[in-house]
Design an enzyme around this catalytic site. Structure first.
Site, PDB file in Angstrom:
ATOM      1  N   LYS A  55      22.575 -50.265  20.419  1.00 24.20           N
ATOM      2  CA  LYS A  55      21.280 -49.980  21.052  1.00 24.20           C
ATOM      3  C   LYS A  55      21.209 -48.518  21.462  1.00 24.20           C
ATOM      4  CE  LYS A  55      20.369 -54.470  23.019  1.00 24.20           C
ATOM      5  NZ  LYS A  55      20.743 -55.345  24.117  1.00 24.20           N
ATOM      6  N   GLN A  99      21.904 -56.711  29.735  1.00 27.61           N
ATOM      7  CA  GLN A  99      22.533 -57.442  28.637  1.00 27.61           C
ATOM      8  C   GLN A  99      23.010 -58.819  29.118  1.00 27.61           C
ATOM      9  OE1 GLN A  99      22.766 -56.389  25.365  1.00 27.61           O
ATOM     10  NE2 GLN A  99      23.601 -58.420  24.978  1.00 27.61           N
ATOM     11  N   ASP A 122      12.681 -56.565  27.165  1.00 27.15           N
ATOM     12  CA  ASP A 122      13.175 -57.789  26.528  1.00 27.15           C
ATOM     13  C   ASP A 122      12.113 -58.887  26.546  1.00 27.15           C
ATOM     14  OD1 ASP A 122      15.575 -57.921  25.234  1.00 27.15           O
ATOM     15  OD2 ASP A 122      16.780 -58.147  27.052  1.00 27.15           O
TER      16      ASP A 122
END
Ligand code: NDP
Length: 297
Positions: A55, A99, A122
């Site tokens: 990422k 995460q 997200d």
């Protein structure tokens, strides 16, 4: 029947990343905004470390800023919430990603709902989930968004198609269902209590597998010519090579490829599109926070 068209997620993701990078450069030129993405990793899960590294690299390659926060596994929930509060207030940070999975002593729902919904790249915040379900403008979870983009590229319009999604998680199955409903598909969401799953799958023009069970969906469950999107990522032992592993999806690819019209491979299908969609969401979030129109991507 000839073999299915292989939907190349790697190529689609590379093309999407290039479009996002061009759009980010345009936004910087026109408005002086450089999108900033903060990634928070708690603990040392090796798969998460690889994912976070990718990422970071792709964020920088797209011309955006990457802010990394790596915390020890013993970090308390209060300290994590405090960091998120600071990132929420930081004007250089337009997107925040925590995460998953988090260590067991931290409540993921509490953490995700502490992220400012405008920075929730997200798309897991309850406000964004609600906006997706009610047809509003929010941030959409990256994996189902990537699946939808590949389906549209492959099939064109999806209206009227029978879509079956196997799996009802908040991060894949449910948002995928909402997205396909928005495209006017007739949507069925199957799960572990579904009766006669093969029969349900066989009616799908679009079959999305998000289960987490290696090669569970067999060739005989697939309607000839269907588009099959395999979200599953499962590590299984490599035969004849003790200690080594390979990745397989939730669909038995060797069987499905002879029946389906189009199919995503694992690896190289849905996975690469997820990060590319994250970058797209970061750019969208930055533009919305600045009150400027995001360029067409
Ligand atoms: P979850 O474990 O949260 O959900 C799995 C779903 O599958 C549940 O709804 C469960 O049903 C259903 N299920 C389990 N067993 C069966 C069965 N035998 N028959 C029918 N349905 C079943 O998984 P996620 O949605 O988080 O992930 C699914 C897969 O996708 C995993 O392999 C994961 O690694 C992968 N993934 C890949 C991503 C990518 O970027 N490519 C991103 C996210 C996930 P029930 O609700 O009844 O328990």
């Amino acid at each position: 029947m000839t073999d299915a068209r292989i939907i190349d997620g790697k190529a689609s993701a590379a093309a999407l990343r290039a479009r996002v990078a061009r759009a980010a450069a345009e936004v910087e030129r026109a408005h002086g905004i450089v999108p900033g993405l903060a990634v928070v990793l708690v603990g040392e899960n090796p798969a998460s470390q690889v994912y976070v590294r990718n990422k970071r690299k792709q964020t920088i390659e797209a011309g955006m800023r990457s802010f990394d926060h790596t915390l020890p596994a013993a970090t308390g929930e209060a300290a994590l919430l405090d960091l998120i509060g600071r990132l929420n207030r930081d004007p250089a940070v337009h997107g925040i990603l925590v995460q998953l999975p988090l260590p067991g002593h931290i409540d993921p729902e509490k953490v995700l709902d502490t992220i400012d919904s405008a920075k929730d790249v997200d798309g897991f915040h309850v406000i964004n989930a609600g906006r997706l379900a009610t047809g509003g403008q929010g941030l959409v979870p990256c994996t189902p968004l990537g699946c939808l983009m590949m389906l549209k590229d492959t099939l064109g319009g999806l209206g009227g198609m029978e879509a079956v999604i196997v799996g009802r998680s908040n991060i894949v199955g449910k948002p995928m269902a909402a997205l396909l409903l928005r495209e006017n598909c007739t949507v069925t969401v199957a799960h572990s209590r579904t009766r006669d799953l093969p029969l349900v799958c066989r009616r799908a023009d679009i079959l999305v597998a998000a289960v987490g069970r290696p090669e569970m969906i067999r060739g005989g469950w697939i309607k000839p010519g269907a588009a099959v999107i395999d979200v599953g990522i499962n590590r299984v032992p490599k035969q004849g090579e003790p200690g080594k592993h390979r990745l397989v999806g939730d669909v038995c690819f060797a069987e499905a490829v002879t029946v389906a019209g189009a199919i995503t491979p694992v690896p190289g299908g849905v996975g690469p599109m997820t990060i590319a969609c994250l970058l797209m969401n970061a750019l969208t979030a930055a533009c919305r926070q600045a009150g400027v129109e995001a360029p067409e991507i």
